[in-house]
Design a protein around this motif. Sequence first.
Motif, PDB file in Angstrom:
ATOM      1  N   TYR A  65      11.115  -3.688  -3.549  1.00  0.00           N
ATOM      2  CA  TYR A  65      10.844  -3.777  -4.984  1.00  0.00           C
ATOM      3  C   TYR A  65      11.654  -2.729  -5.720  1.00  0.00           C
ATOM      4  O   TYR A  65      12.136  -1.770  -5.132  1.00  0.00           O
ATOM      5  N   THR A  66      11.814  -2.920  -7.023  1.00  0.00           N
ATOM      6  CA  THR A  66      12.303  -1.883  -7.921  1.00  0.00           C
ATOM      7  C   THR A  66      11.271  -1.745  -9.022  1.00  0.00           C
ATOM      8  O   THR A  66      10.486  -2.652  -9.264  1.00  0.00           O
ATOM      9  N   GLY A  67      11.271  -0.610  -9.685  1.00  0.00           N
ATOM     10  CA  GLY A  67      10.292  -0.364 -10.737  1.00  0.00           C
ATOM     11  C   GLY A  67       9.202   0.565 -10.252  1.00  0.00           C
ATOM     12  O   GLY A  67       9.387   1.320  -9.302  1.00  0.00           O
ATOM     13  N   ILE A  68       8.064   0.501 -10.905  1.00  0.00           N
ATOM     14  CA  ILE A  68       6.939   1.384 -10.590  1.00  0.00           C
ATOM     15  C   ILE A  68       5.855   0.593  -9.864  1.00  0.00           C
ATOM     16  O   ILE A  68       5.465  -0.488 -10.307  1.00  0.00           O
ATOM     17  N   VAL A  69       5.369   1.153  -8.776  1.00  0.00           N
ATOM     18  CA  VAL A  69       4.260   0.567  -8.030  1.00  0.00           C
ATOM     19  C   VAL A  69       3.172   1.625  -7.928  1.00  0.00           C
ATOM     20  O   VAL A  69       3.432   2.769  -7.557  1.00  0.00           O
ATOM     21  N   VAL A  70       1.956   1.236  -8.264  1.00  0.00           N
ATOM     22  CA  VAL A  70       0.788   2.104  -8.130  1.00  0.00           C
ATOM     23  C   VAL A  70       0.104   1.738  -6.809  1.00  0.00           C
ATOM     24  O   VAL A  70      -0.091   0.556  -6.503  1.00  0.00           O
ATOM     25  N   TYR A  71      -0.237   2.761  -6.048  1.00  0.00           N
ATOM     26  CA  TYR A  71      -0.916   2.576  -4.760  1.00  0.00           C
ATOM     27  C   TYR A  71      -2.386   2.942  -4.910  1.00  0.00           C
ATOM     28  O   TYR A  71      -2.720   3.930  -5.546  1.00  0.00           O
ATOM     29  N   PHE A  72      -3.240   2.136  -4.271  1.00  0.00           N
ATOM     30  CA  PHE A  72      -4.676   2.353  -4.285  1.00  0.00           C
ATOM     31  C   PHE A  72      -5.135   2.670  -2.871  1.00  0.00           C
ATOM     32  O   PHE A  72      -4.689   2.049  -1.911  1.00  0.00           O
ATOM     33  N   ARG A  73      -6.053   3.650  -2.745  1.00  0.00           N
ATOM     34  CA  ARG A  73      -6.567   4.053  -1.441  1.00  0.00           C
ATOM     35  C   ARG A  73      -7.625   3.051  -0.981  1.00  0.00           C
ATOM     36  O   ARG A  73      -8.519   2.689  -1.737  1.00  0.00           O
ATOM     37  N   VAL A  74      -7.484   2.610   0.279  1.00  0.00           N
ATOM     38  CA  VAL A  74      -8.441   1.708   0.911  1.00  0.00           C
ATOM     39  C   VAL A  74      -8.738   2.228   2.313  1.00  0.00           C
ATOM     40  O   VAL A  74      -7.972   3.014   2.861  1.00  0.00           O
ATOM     41  N   ALA A  75      -9.852   1.814   2.874  1.00  0.00           N
ATOM     42  CA  ALA A  75     -10.224   2.265   4.219  1.00  0.00           C
ATOM     43  C   ALA A  75      -9.340   1.606   5.272  1.00  0.00           C
ATOM     44  O   ALA A  75      -8.966   2.233   6.259  1.00  0.00           O
ATOM     45  N   ASP A  76      -8.999   0.332   5.077  1.00  0.00           N
ATOM     46  CA  ASP A  76      -8.253  -0.433   6.075  1.00  0.00           C
ATOM     47  C   ASP A  76      -7.177  -1.248   5.366  1.00  0.00           C
ATOM     48  O   ASP A  76      -7.496  -2.207   4.656  1.00  0.00           O
ATOM     49  N   VAL A  77      -5.922  -0.869   5.552  1.00  0.00           N
ATOM     50  CA  VAL A  77      -4.809  -1.540   4.863  1.00  0.00           C
ATOM     51  C   VAL A  77      -4.735  -3.012   5.247  1.00  0.00           C
ATOM     52  O   VAL A  77      -4.559  -3.878   4.387  1.00  0.00           O
ATOM     53  N   ASP A  78      -4.881  -3.323   6.531  1.00  0.00           N
ATOM     54  CA  ASP A  78      -4.789  -4.718   6.967  1.00  0.00           C
ATOM     55  C   ASP A  78      -5.884  -5.580   6.336  1.00  0.00           C
ATOM     56  O   ASP A  78      -5.622  -6.691   5.867  1.00  0.00           O
ATOM     57  N   GLU A  79      -7.107  -5.064   6.317  1.00  0.00           N
ATOM     58  CA  GLU A  79      -8.230  -5.798   5.737  1.00  0.00           C
ATOM     59  C   GLU A  79      -8.041  -6.005   4.230  1.00  0.00           C
ATOM     60  O   GLU A  79      -8.256  -7.098   3.716  1.00  0.00           O
ATOM     61  N   ALA A  80      -7.618  -4.959   3.537  1.00  0.00           N
ATOM     62  CA  ALA A  80      -7.412  -5.078   2.092  1.00  0.00           C
ATOM     63  C   ALA A  80      -6.263  -6.032   1.770  1.00  0.00           C
ATOM     64  O   ALA A  80      -6.347  -6.816   0.824  1.00  0.00           O
ATOM     65  N   LEU A  81      -5.195  -5.992   2.575  1.00  0.00           N
ATOM     66  CA  LEU A  81      -4.071  -6.902   2.358  1.00  0.00           C
ATOM     67  C   LEU A  81      -4.496  -8.345   2.604  1.00  0.00           C
ATOM     68  O   LEU A  81      -4.153  -9.241   1.819  1.00  0.00           O
ATOM     69  N   ALA A  82      -5.280  -8.588   3.646  1.00  0.00           N
ATOM     70  CA  ALA A  82      -5.786  -9.939   3.921  1.00  0.00           C
ATOM     71  C   ALA A  82      -6.669 -10.422   2.772  1.00  0.00           C
ATOM     72  O   ALA A  82      -6.591 -11.591   2.366  1.00  0.00           O
ATOM     73  N   ARG A  83      -7.483  -9.536   2.249  1.00  0.00           N
ATOM     74  CA  ARG A  83      -8.348  -9.906   1.116  1.00  0.00           C
ATOM     75  C   ARG A  83      -7.511 -10.244  -0.116  1.00  0.00           C
ATOM     76  O   ARG A  83      -7.776 -11.225  -0.819  1.00  0.00           O
ATOM     77  N   ALA A  84      -6.483  -9.441  -0.387  1.00  0.00           N
ATOM     78  CA  ALA A  84      -5.602  -9.713  -1.522  1.00  0.00           C
ATOM     79  C   ALA A  84      -4.934 -11.081  -1.368  1.00  0.00           C
ATOM     80  O   ALA A  84      -4.849 -11.851  -2.328  1.00  0.00           O
ATOM     81  N   GLU A  85      -4.477 -11.389  -0.156  1.00  0.00           N
ATOM     82  CA  GLU A  85      -3.835 -12.684   0.082  1.00  0.00           C
ATOM     83  C   GLU A  85      -4.831 -13.830  -0.086  1.00  0.00           C
ATOM     84  O   GLU A  85      -4.497 -14.870  -0.654  1.00  0.00           O
TER      85      GLU A  85
END
Length: 120
Positions: A65-85
């Motif tokens: 990506y280019t530009g600004i990306v804000v990151y959010f803290r989660v307990a489990d990256v894989d679980e949060a990514l699956a939920r987002a999808e």
Amino acid sequence: MTLDGHDPAPAWFDVSSPDAARARRFYQDLFGWTVNVLDDTYALVGADGGEPAGGIGQAGPGSPYTGIVVYFRVADVDEALARAEALGGKRRLDPRALPGQGRMAVFDDPDGNPVGLLGA
């Protein structure tokens, strides 16, 4: 509401630019940020005497990506990514390890905005 037991507050930001040196100067002059250049591709930024709040990196042909990306803290990256999808997001950057910092991933929300995840 929480995600994975964490409050969804911003934890980090990244500015990815095709001209990282120019971006560093711009944000340093604009906000008075302390800039700690790690190498030609990345610098940590933040307030004097404080922990870094984000970074400015060099975008290249393979950058996710280019530009600004804000990151959010989660307990489990894989679980949060699956939920987002499952909710209509689209994976942009697969989970990867950050030395001494846990893991990260990036997805696009349903409107195409990149969103970052930090966690285990």
